[in-house]
Write a protein that holds these residues in place. Sequence first.
Motif, PDB file in Angstrom:
ATOM      1  N   ARG A 150       0.836  -1.198   0.000  1.00 21.21           N
ATOM      2  CA  ARG A 150       0.000   0.000   0.000  1.00 21.21           C
ATOM      3  C   ARG A 150       0.872   1.248   0.000  1.00 21.21           C
ATOM      4  O   ARG A 150       1.962   1.263   0.575  1.00 21.21           O
ATOM      5  CB  ARG A 150      -0.940  -0.008   1.214  1.00 21.21           C
ATOM      6  CG  ARG A 150      -2.063  -1.043   1.124  1.00 21.21           C
ATOM      7  CD  ARG A 150      -2.981  -0.951   2.327  1.00 21.21           C
ATOM      8  NE  ARG A 150      -2.278  -1.308   3.568  1.00 21.21           N
ATOM      9  CZ  ARG A 150      -2.173  -2.541   4.040  1.00 21.21           C
ATOM     10  NH1 ARG A 150      -2.724  -3.561   3.376  1.00 21.21           N
ATOM     11  NH2 ARG A 150      -1.526  -2.780   5.180  1.00 21.21           N
ATOM     12  N   HIS A 151       0.366   2.284  -0.640  1.00 20.99           N
ATOM     13  CA  HIS A 151       1.123   3.514  -0.845  1.00 20.99           C
ATOM     14  C   HIS A 151       1.751   4.011   0.462  1.00 20.99           C
ATOM     15  O   HIS A 151       1.050   4.369   1.405  1.00 20.99           O
ATOM     16  CB  HIS A 151       0.208   4.578  -1.438  1.00 20.99           C
ATOM     17  CG  HIS A 151       0.904   5.886  -1.709  1.00 20.99           C
ATOM     18  ND1 HIS A 151       2.114   5.962  -2.370  1.00 20.99           N
ATOM     19  CD2 HIS A 151       0.555   7.174  -1.395  1.00 20.99           C
ATOM     20  CE1 HIS A 151       2.470   7.230  -2.471  1.00 20.99           C
ATOM     21  NE2 HIS A 151       1.551   7.977  -1.883  1.00 20.99           N
ATOM     22  N   GLY A 152       3.082   4.001   0.498  1.00 17.60           N
ATOM     23  CA  GLY A 152       3.811   4.521   1.644  1.00 17.60           C
ATOM     24  C   GLY A 152       3.701   3.708   2.909  1.00 17.60           C
ATOM     25  O   GLY A 152       4.116   4.183   3.980  1.00 17.60           O
ATOM     26  N   ASP A 153       3.194   2.488   2.844  1.00 15.35           N
ATOM     27  CA  ASP A 153       2.937   1.677   4.034  1.00 15.35           C
ATOM     28  C   ASP A 153       4.197   0.887   4.409  1.00 15.35           C
ATOM     29  O   ASP A 153       4.434  -0.223   3.916  1.00 15.35           O
ATOM     30  CB  ASP A 153       1.759   0.741   3.786  1.00 15.35           C
ATOM     31  CG  ASP A 153       1.244   0.073   5.048  1.00 15.35           C
ATOM     32  OD1 ASP A 153       2.046  -0.124   5.981  1.00 15.35           O
ATOM     33  OD2 ASP A 153       0.047  -0.251   5.106  1.00 15.35           O
ATOM     34  N   LEU A 154       4.996   1.442   5.312  1.00 18.34           N
ATOM     35  CA  LEU A 154       6.252   0.797   5.702  1.00 18.34           C
ATOM     36  C   LEU A 154       6.019  -0.484   6.484  1.00 18.34           C
ATOM     37  O   LEU A 154       6.790  -1.443   6.362  1.00 18.34           O
ATOM     38  CB  LEU A 154       7.091   1.776   6.536  1.00 18.34           C
ATOM     39  CG  LEU A 154       7.579   3.030   5.809  1.00 18.34           C
ATOM     40  CD1 LEU A 154       8.315   3.943   6.776  1.00 18.34           C
ATOM     41  CD2 LEU A 154       8.482   2.675   4.637  1.00 18.34           C
ATOM     42  N   ALA A 155       4.965  -0.518   7.278  1.00 22.25           N
ATOM     43  CA  ALA A 155       4.698  -1.720   8.074  1.00 22.25           C
ATOM     44  C   ALA A 155       4.376  -2.910   7.179  1.00 22.25           C
ATOM     45  O   ALA A 155       4.863  -4.028   7.408  1.00 22.25           O
ATOM     46  CB  ALA A 155       3.546  -1.456   9.044  1.00 22.25           C
ATOM     47  N   GLN A 156       3.563  -2.678   6.157  1.00 18.54           N
ATOM     48  CA  GLN A 156       3.243  -3.775   5.254  1.00 18.54           C
ATOM     49  C   GLN A 156       4.477  -4.223   4.482  1.00 18.54           C
ATOM     50  O   GLN A 156       4.710  -5.425   4.307  1.00 18.54           O
ATOM     51  CB  GLN A 156       2.136  -3.381   4.284  1.00 18.54           C
ATOM     52  CG  GLN A 156       1.680  -4.555   3.416  1.00 18.54           C
ATOM     53  CD  GLN A 156       0.698  -4.174   2.340  1.00 18.54           C
ATOM     54  OE1 GLN A 156       0.649  -3.036   1.896  1.00 18.54           O
ATOM     55  NE2 GLN A 156      -0.114  -5.138   1.909  1.00 18.54           N
ATOM     56  N   LEU A 157       5.292  -3.271   4.037  1.00 17.85           N
ATOM     57  CA  LEU A 157       6.513  -3.637   3.320  1.00 17.85           C
ATOM     58  C   LEU A 157       7.453  -4.426   4.229  1.00 17.85           C
ATOM     59  O   LEU A 157       8.057  -5.417   3.795  1.00 17.85           O
ATOM     60  CB  LEU A 157       7.210  -2.385   2.787  1.00 17.85           C
ATOM     61  CG  LEU A 157       8.558  -2.616   2.099  1.00 17.85           C
ATOM     62  CD1 LEU A 157       8.415  -3.540   0.901  1.00 17.85           C
ATOM     63  CD2 LEU A 157       9.180  -1.286   1.676  1.00 17.85           C
ATOM     64  N   ASP A 158       7.576  -4.014   5.465  1.00 17.13           N
ATOM     65  CA  ASP A 158       8.422  -4.724   6.426  1.00 17.13           C
ATOM     66  C   ASP A 158       7.996  -6.184   6.539  1.00 17.13           C
ATOM     67  O   ASP A 158       8.816  -7.110   6.499  1.00 17.13           O
ATOM     68  CB  ASP A 158       8.328  -4.027   7.779  1.00 17.13           C
ATOM     69  CG  ASP A 158       9.332  -4.558   8.787  1.00 17.13           C
ATOM     70  OD1 ASP A 158      10.261  -5.296   8.393  1.00 17.13           O
ATOM     71  OD2 ASP A 158       9.191  -4.239   9.979  1.00 17.13           O
ATOM     72  N   ALA A 159       6.682  -6.396   6.643  1.00 14.79           N
ATOM     73  CA  ALA A 159       6.167  -7.763   6.767  1.00 14.79           C
ATOM     74  C   ALA A 159       6.426  -8.579   5.511  1.00 14.79           C
ATOM     75  O   ALA A 159       6.787  -9.766   5.586  1.00 14.79           O
ATOM     76  CB  ALA A 159       4.674  -7.718   7.072  1.00 14.79           C
ATOM     77  N   LEU A 160       6.272  -7.952   4.354  1.00 19.04           N
ATOM     78  CA  LEU A 160       6.516  -8.663   3.100  1.00 19.04           C
ATOM     79  C   LEU A 160       7.986  -9.034   2.957  1.00 19.04           C
ATOM     80  O   LEU A 160       8.327 -10.165   2.550  1.00 19.04           O
ATOM     81  CB  LEU A 160       6.077  -7.798   1.922  1.00 19.04           C
ATOM     82  CG  LEU A 160       4.574  -7.566   1.757  1.00 19.04           C
ATOM     83  CD1 LEU A 160       4.308  -6.522   0.678  1.00 19.04           C
ATOM     84  CD2 LEU A 160       3.858  -8.872   1.413  1.00 19.04           C
ATOM     85  N   LEU A 161       8.878  -8.115   3.276  1.00 21.46           N
ATOM     86  CA  LEU A 161      10.310  -8.384   3.164  1.00 21.46           C
ATOM     87  C   LEU A 161      10.735  -9.500   4.107  1.00 21.46           C
ATOM     88  O   LEU A 161      11.600 -10.324   3.770  1.00 21.46           O
ATOM     89  CB  LEU A 161      11.105  -7.109   3.469  1.00 21.46           C
ATOM     90  CG  LEU A 161      11.119  -6.031   2.380  1.00 21.46           C
ATOM     91  CD1 LEU A 161      11.613  -4.706   2.944  1.00 21.46           C
ATOM     92  CD2 LEU A 161      11.997  -6.456   1.203  1.00 21.46           C
ATOM     93  N   ALA A 162      10.123  -9.543   5.283  1.00 24.30           N
ATOM     94  CA  ALA A 162      10.501 -10.550   6.275  1.00 24.30           C
ATOM     95  C   ALA A 162      10.142 -11.967   5.836  1.00 24.30           C
ATOM     96  O   ALA A 162      10.749 -12.938   6.294  1.00 24.30           O
ATOM     97  CB  ALA A 162       9.825 -10.229   7.607  1.00 24.30           C
ATOM     98  N   LYS A 163       9.166 -12.097   4.941  1.00 19.21           N
ATOM     99  CA  LYS A 163       8.715 -13.421   4.512  1.00 19.21           C
ATOM    100  C   LYS A 163       9.644 -14.068   3.492  1.00 19.21           C
ATOM    101  O   LYS A 163       9.646 -15.281   3.328  1.00 19.21           O
ATOM    102  CB  LYS A 163       7.308 -13.323   3.917  1.00 19.21           C
ATOM    103  CG  LYS A 163       6.219 -12.989   4.932  1.00 19.21           C
ATOM    104  CD  LYS A 163       4.876 -12.878   4.252  1.00 19.21           C
ATOM    105  CE  LYS A 163       3.775 -12.531   5.248  1.00 19.21           C
ATOM    106  NZ  LYS A 163       2.451 -12.387   4.569  1.00 19.21           N
ATOM    107  N   GLN A 164      10.420 -13.252   2.760  1.00 21.61           N
ATOM    108  CA  GLN A 164      11.242 -13.819   1.696  1.00 21.61           C
ATOM    109  C   GLN A 164      12.467 -14.516   2.283  1.00 21.61           C
ATOM    110  O   GLN A 164      13.230 -13.919   3.058  1.00 21.61           O
ATOM    111  CB  GLN A 164      11.685 -12.735   0.720  1.00 21.61           C
ATOM    112  CG  GLN A 164      12.481 -13.310  -0.460  1.00 21.61           C
ATOM    113  CD  GLN A 164      12.973 -12.228  -1.400  1.00 21.61           C
ATOM    114  OE1 GLN A 164      12.459 -11.122  -1.389  1.00 21.61           O
ATOM    115  NE2 GLN A 164      13.969 -12.560  -2.205  1.00 21.61           N
ATOM    116  N   GLN A 165      12.672 -15.743   1.881  1.00 23.83           N
ATOM    117  CA  GLN A 165      13.764 -16.546   2.421  1.00 23.83           C
ATOM    118  C   GLN A 165      14.897 -16.772   1.423  1.00 23.83           C
ATOM    119  O   GLN A 165      15.983 -17.206   1.811  1.00 23.83           O
ATOM    120  CB  GLN A 165      13.222 -17.894   2.902  1.00 23.83           C
ATOM    121  CG  GLN A 165      12.157 -17.778   3.985  1.00 23.83           C
ATOM    122  CD  GLN A 165      12.649 -17.100   5.232  1.00 23.83           C
ATOM    123  OE1 GLN A 165      13.762 -17.346   5.681  1.00 23.83           O
ATOM    124  NE2 GLN A 165      11.822 -16.229   5.808  1.00 23.83           N
TER     125      GLN A 165
END
Length: 405
Positions: A150-165
Motif C-alpha cells: 500500500r502507498h507509503g505503508d512501511l509496516a506492510q513492506l516490512d512484513a513482506l520483506l521478512a517473509k522472503q527466504q
Amino acid sequence: MPSAQLQTELDERAAQGLLRQRRTLETPQTPHIIVDGKPYLAFSSNDYLGLANHPQLIAALQQGAQQWGVGAGAAHLVNGHFTPHHQLEQRLAAFVGKPAALLFSTGYMANLGVVQALAGKGDTVYADKLNHASLNDAMLLSRATVQRYRHGDLAQLDALLAKQQSGSKLVITDAVFSMDGDLAPLPGLLALCERHDAWLLVDDAHGFGVLGQYGRGTLSHFGLGSPRLILMGTLGKAAGVSGAFVAAEQVVIDSLVNHAHSYVYTTASPPALAVALLESMTLIEQGDALRAHLQRLIVKLRTGLNDLPWQLMPSDTAIQPLLVGDNKQALTLSAGLRERGIWVAAIRPPTVPQGTARLRITLSAAHTEGDVQRLIEALHALAGKSEIRAATDRTPRPAGEGERG
C-alpha cells in the motif's frame, strides 16, 4: 474485422470520458504556448525550472551539433559513446554523490533496464502501489516475483520483506509521485532495505533539479546515502533537455552495462544533447533563486485555492493535483479553463485510481505570481458555475487506496 473491435474499444473509452488525444504545440515549451492557433497560459509541463527554452541551453545544443553532429549512429557499446556522454556521466555521478552513472535515452528505458538487470526468476521486487507505469512494466518484464505494498505503508513492506527466504530483494519506488505530488518515505524505506538486505531503486524523475541542496534531488532532500541506493533521474523535466541517468555503485553500473537490455540494444542519444545537458547541470547547480521562486509560487497557489469545492491533494512539490473525482467532471473543468485561456490537463484512470480524476497543476520557475493569480481567479470563477458545482465530490481519497497504471 479486427479494426472494428479496436474502434468499439475506443468508443467505449470515449463514453467513459477516458479517450486520450494529442494536441500540437506551435511554440517552444514555456508557460505561454499556442495550441491549435490559440494562446494559453499553461500549467501542465514538467519544465520545473523553466530551462526547456533557456538561451544558454539552446546555444550549447547548437555548439554541440556543430562539433559532434546530430546523431550518435550506434549503440554505446559499439561506437556510439562520445566524449560528451562520458563527461556528462561523470558530472552527474559527482553531482548526486554516487561513484558512477549511466545515461539512458529516457526514464522509462532506465527503469526497464535497472529492474530487468538486477531482478529475475527467483528474486522478488517490492513496489509501491502508486509507482509510475515504467516501474510497473519493468517489474513484470523482469520475471521476478512481484509484491506490491500500500502507498507509503512501511509496516506492510516490512512484513513482506521478512517473509522472503531466498533470492535477491529489490524495492522500487517513485521519490515524488507524479500524479499525487507527495514524497515517498525514503528514510524509512532505506532503513527497511538495510534491515532486510535489499536494494532500493528510487525514481527521482520529479525531484532531480528541484529538491535537495543545489537541486541534487530527493536523496539530498532527506540527507540519505548508502551503497544500497540506486538513483534514477530524468533529464527532460527540471533539466530541460532529454534523457535519463542511473547513479549507483560502480559494480551496479558495470552490471547495467552488461545486462540492461534497454541500454545495450539501443542507439545512443545524440552527443549534442549531452553538451546541452552539461550546461544544464551548471544552471541547476546555480539555480537556488529559481527553486526559491518556485516554492513561493507553490505557497501562493495552495493559499489561493484552499476554499474551493475541489480539494488540493497534500503536496509541497511543483505537482499540485486538484482532486475532482468524476472523469467527465474533470474534463469539464479542464475545458472551462481552456475557454479562459488556461491549459491544465485532466488526468483520469487508468493513470490514477477510479474515482480520483483530477487536474494535475504543475508549476514552473518560469511562471510569475501574476500567472498563478490568474489560475486562482479562473478556478474560483468556475467553482461558482452551477453545472460544475453540482457534480463536485469533495470526498478525499484515502492514502494508498487504488493503484496507478
